[in-house]
Scaffold this active site. Sequence first.
Site, PDB file in Angstrom:
ATOM      1  N   HIS A   1       0.800  -1.437  -0.004  1.00 35.70           N
ATOM      2  CA  HIS A   1      -0.298   0.144   0.278  1.00 35.70           C
ATOM      3  C   HIS A   1       1.118   0.957  -0.349  1.00 35.70           C
ATOM      4  O   HIS A   1       0.553   2.510   0.773  1.00 35.70           O
ATOM      5  CB  HIS A   1      -1.260  -0.323   1.121  1.00 35.70           C
ATOM      6  CG  HIS A   1      -0.750  -0.221   2.757  1.00 35.70           C
ATOM      7  ND1 HIS A   1       0.675  -0.323   2.947  1.00 35.70           N
ATOM      8  CD2 HIS A   1      -1.612  -0.812   3.589  1.00 35.70           C
ATOM      9  CE1 HIS A   1       0.581   0.254   4.394  1.00 35.70           C
ATOM     10  NE2 HIS A   1      -0.675  -0.831   5.060  1.00 35.70           N
TER      11      HIS A   1
ATOM     12  N   HIS B   1      -7.166  -8.114  14.260  1.00 36.15           N
ATOM     13  CA  HIS B   1      -6.620  -7.110  13.664  1.00 36.15           C
ATOM     14  C   HIS B   1      -7.369  -7.348  11.722  1.00 36.15           C
ATOM     15  O   HIS B   1      -7.674  -8.373  11.330  1.00 36.15           O
ATOM     16  CB  HIS B   1      -5.301  -6.553  13.256  1.00 36.15           C
ATOM     17  CG  HIS B   1      -5.577  -5.806  12.194  1.00 36.15           C
ATOM     18  ND1 HIS B   1      -5.875  -3.909  12.033  1.00 36.15           N
ATOM     19  CD2 HIS B   1      -4.301  -4.863  11.444  1.00 36.15           C
ATOM     20  CE1 HIS B   1      -5.598  -3.156  11.567  1.00 36.15           C
ATOM     21  NE2 HIS B   1      -4.325  -3.473  11.110  1.00 36.15           N
TER      22      HIS B   1
ATOM     23  N   GLU C   1      -7.635  -5.215   8.563  1.00 45.08           N
ATOM     24  CA  GLU C   1      -6.585  -4.822   7.715  1.00 45.08           C
ATOM     25  C   GLU C   1      -6.808  -6.582   6.911  1.00 45.08           C
ATOM     26  O   GLU C   1      -6.033  -7.830   6.986  1.00 45.08           O
ATOM     27  CB  GLU C   1      -5.068  -4.272   7.738  1.00 45.08           C
ATOM     28  CG  GLU C   1      -5.271  -3.707   6.490  1.00 45.08           C
ATOM     29  CD  GLU C   1      -4.095  -2.383   7.255  1.00 45.08           C
ATOM     30  OE1 GLU C   1      -3.380  -2.484   8.268  1.00 45.08           O
ATOM     31  OE2 GLU C   1      -3.345  -1.603   5.854  1.00 45.08           O
TER      32      GLU C   1
ATOM     33  N   ASP D   1      -4.538  -7.985   4.645  1.00 46.09           N
ATOM     34  CA  ASP D   1      -2.848  -8.639   5.046  1.00 46.09           C
ATOM     35  C   ASP D   1      -3.356  -9.569   6.240  1.00 46.09           C
ATOM     36  O   ASP D   1      -3.184 -10.938   5.697  1.00 46.09           O
ATOM     37  CB  ASP D   1      -1.625  -7.936   5.292  1.00 46.09           C
ATOM     38  CG  ASP D   1      -2.047  -6.934   6.361  1.00 46.09           C
ATOM     39  OD1 ASP D   1      -2.835  -6.160   6.269  1.00 46.09           O
ATOM     40  OD2 ASP D   1      -0.908  -6.605   6.704  1.00 46.09           O
TER      41      ASP D   1
ATOM     42  N   HIS E   1      -2.452  -0.677  15.068  1.00 51.02           N
ATOM     43  CA  HIS E   1      -2.294   0.872  14.478  1.00 51.02           C
ATOM     44  C   HIS E   1      -4.000   1.556  14.321  1.00 51.02           C
ATOM     45  O   HIS E   1      -4.128   2.406  13.383  1.00 51.02           O
ATOM     46  CB  HIS E   1      -1.628   1.297  13.488  1.00 51.02           C
ATOM     47  CG  HIS E   1      -1.806  -0.086  12.159  1.00 51.02           C
ATOM     48  ND1 HIS E   1      -2.489   1.402  11.114  1.00 51.02           N
ATOM     49  CD2 HIS E   1      -1.996  -1.406  12.045  1.00 51.02           C
ATOM     50  CE1 HIS E   1      -2.071   0.008   9.405  1.00 51.02           C
ATOM     51  NE2 HIS E   1      -2.071  -1.241  10.163  1.00 51.02           N
TER      52      HIS E   1
ATOM     53  N   ASP F   1       0.227  -6.990  14.020  1.00 50.43           N
ATOM     54  CA  ASP F   1       0.999  -5.159  13.558  1.00 50.43           C
ATOM     55  C   ASP F   1       2.480  -5.273  14.451  1.00 50.43           C
ATOM     56  O   ASP F   1       3.749  -4.935  14.134  1.00 50.43           O
ATOM     57  CB  ASP F   1       0.652  -4.412  12.874  1.00 50.43           C
ATOM     58  CG  ASP F   1       0.147  -4.652  11.132  1.00 50.43           C
ATOM     59  OD1 ASP F   1       0.411  -5.898  10.987  1.00 50.43           O
ATOM     60  OD2 ASP F   1      -1.406  -3.989  11.354  1.00 50.43           O
TER      61      ASP F   1
ATOM     62  N   TYR G   1       9.495  -0.252   8.999  1.00 51.80           N
ATOM     63  CA  TYR G   1       8.121  -0.512   9.757  1.00 51.80           C
ATOM     64  C   TYR G   1       7.346   0.363  10.647  1.00 51.80           C
ATOM     65  O   TYR G   1       5.863   0.785  10.616  1.00 51.80           O
ATOM     66  CB  TYR G   1       7.640  -1.593  10.066  1.00 51.80           C
ATOM     67  CG  TYR G   1       6.524  -2.609  10.739  1.00 51.80           C
ATOM     68  CD1 TYR G   1       5.496  -3.684   9.604  1.00 51.80           C
ATOM     69  CD2 TYR G   1       5.711  -2.533  11.223  1.00 51.80           C
ATOM     70  CE1 TYR G   1       4.435  -3.868   9.536  1.00 51.80           C
ATOM     71  CE2 TYR G   1       4.395  -2.495  11.215  1.00 51.80           C
ATOM     72  CZ  TYR G   1       3.371  -3.387  10.264  1.00 51.80           C
ATOM     73  OH  TYR G   1       2.486  -3.987   9.936  1.00 51.80           O
TER      74      TYR G   1
ATOM     75  N   HIS H   1       4.098  -9.988  11.073  1.00 54.46           N
ATOM     76  CA  HIS H   1       4.727 -10.059  10.001  1.00 54.46           C
ATOM     77  C   HIS H   1       6.398  -9.945   9.850  1.00 54.46           C
ATOM     78  O   HIS H   1       6.800  -9.477  11.074  1.00 54.46           O
ATOM     79  CB  HIS H   1       4.885  -8.496   9.287  1.00 54.46           C
ATOM     80  CG  HIS H   1       2.663  -8.116   8.502  1.00 54.46           C
ATOM     81  ND1 HIS H   1       3.093  -8.419   7.290  1.00 54.46           N
ATOM     82  CD2 HIS H   1       2.156  -6.775   9.327  1.00 54.46           C
ATOM     83  CE1 HIS H   1       2.065  -7.585   7.689  1.00 54.46           C
ATOM     84  NE2 HIS H   1       2.231  -6.879   8.264  1.00 54.46           N
TER      85      HIS H   1
HETATM   86 FE1  FEO Z   1      -2.259  -3.046   9.693  1.00 52.05          FE
HETATM   87 FE2  FEO Z   1      -0.155  -5.659   8.075  1.00 52.05          FE
HETATM   88  O1  FEO Z   1      -1.858  -4.548   8.484  1.00 52.05           O
END
Ligand code: FEO
Length: 393
Positions: free
Chosen positions: A25, A79, A81, A83, A145, A164, A192, A225
């Site tokens: 993104h 989360h 999001e 991903d 976040h 995250d 990050y 991640h």
């Molecule tokens: Fe906030 Fe890894 O997505």
Amino acid sequence: MLKPIELSKGVYWVGAVDWNVRDFHGYTTNRGSTYNAYLVKSDKTALVDTVKAGFFPEMVSRIEAIMDPGEIDYLIVNHVEMDHSGALPLFMERFPRVRLVATDNGIKALQRHYRKEWAIEKVKTGAEISLGDKTLLFLEAYMLHWPDSMFTYLKEDHILLPNDGFGQHYASYNRFDDENPLETVMDEAAKYFANILMPLAPLIPPLLKKVIKLGIPIDMIAPSHGVIWRSHPNKIIQAYMDWSNGVAQDRVLIIYDTMWGSTEKMARSISEGISTAGVENKLLSLRNNHRSDILKEILTSKILVVGSPTLNEGMFPSVAELLFYLKGLRPLKKKGVAFGSYGWGGEAVPAITEAMKGMGFEIIDPGLGVAYVPGPEDVEQCVALGRKIAASL
Ligand code: FEO
């Protein structure tokens, strides 16, 4: 294919490695990424997070190496999001027996993303789910976040799954910190933090203190991640505390763009002045460096020196873009200076200075503008400015 990796007895990494993603993104992921999902198995079983939609088959095949995915009891949504939740609708369609668990904001976000009538169990900070000899403890991490963000803690295994938080975009088949070059992993963790978490930095120390107050030992941090912090959890926690408090190194970062080489010549002369004063500095052209890489350097440098030619009575568009991005990320405790060449107006230097002031920077010098091409006397002024910048540390 990489097999599931056991973190401790009954706790497995079942995520996916995305070797080839280079744009996340708008953030450059030069070393790829991973989407880490975790399977926690006792009498009952929980899957904590999923993966990006395209990696659903990969995640399922890893789970199948351990158990029938249709027998999973809970899917914990730390989360929403995409991903991490992209594969969730596919999972729900194929394995509808599973029960979803999320925060109140997580439930709302899931509904807005996927428009499904799923029954979702709502959890708040302190709520627990027993799987048998393993217990999941939940901790809301509002705005870290996203509003829905949540940490899951495995009480008996002392493993924190913070999604995250503490992550890095770093693809590797080696799943643990001690199996990878630590400096590289820390570098990606800093990048990050700078690009994702920096604007939320004031929320991080209170949350970490809340975790400490709970008295829960943390032997391992398994983010969503990158690598799992098995040998260095305290190192990444300390780094987060430092970055959240604006702690940076005695280093100067010079960022610039140039039209005919004059602003670049000024940049090199300023760098020379800083270097002769014995201070570490880096010179990065906006033509050759992506803003997300530059942000990592800004995070770890005390002083930012920004150079731009004047174009159409303002700063160069690439410089404006960087400053706009930086403003949203709310850097803490920075000092700054502007410089640049111009033909007749010279508006770029004061415009950059004002932008820095607007971000709370301490301005070291009103800035230096040079008409057209720097001559020997201008070069001397740039070197002197470099010395002044070094002396301000
Ligand atoms: Fe906030 Fe890894 O997505």
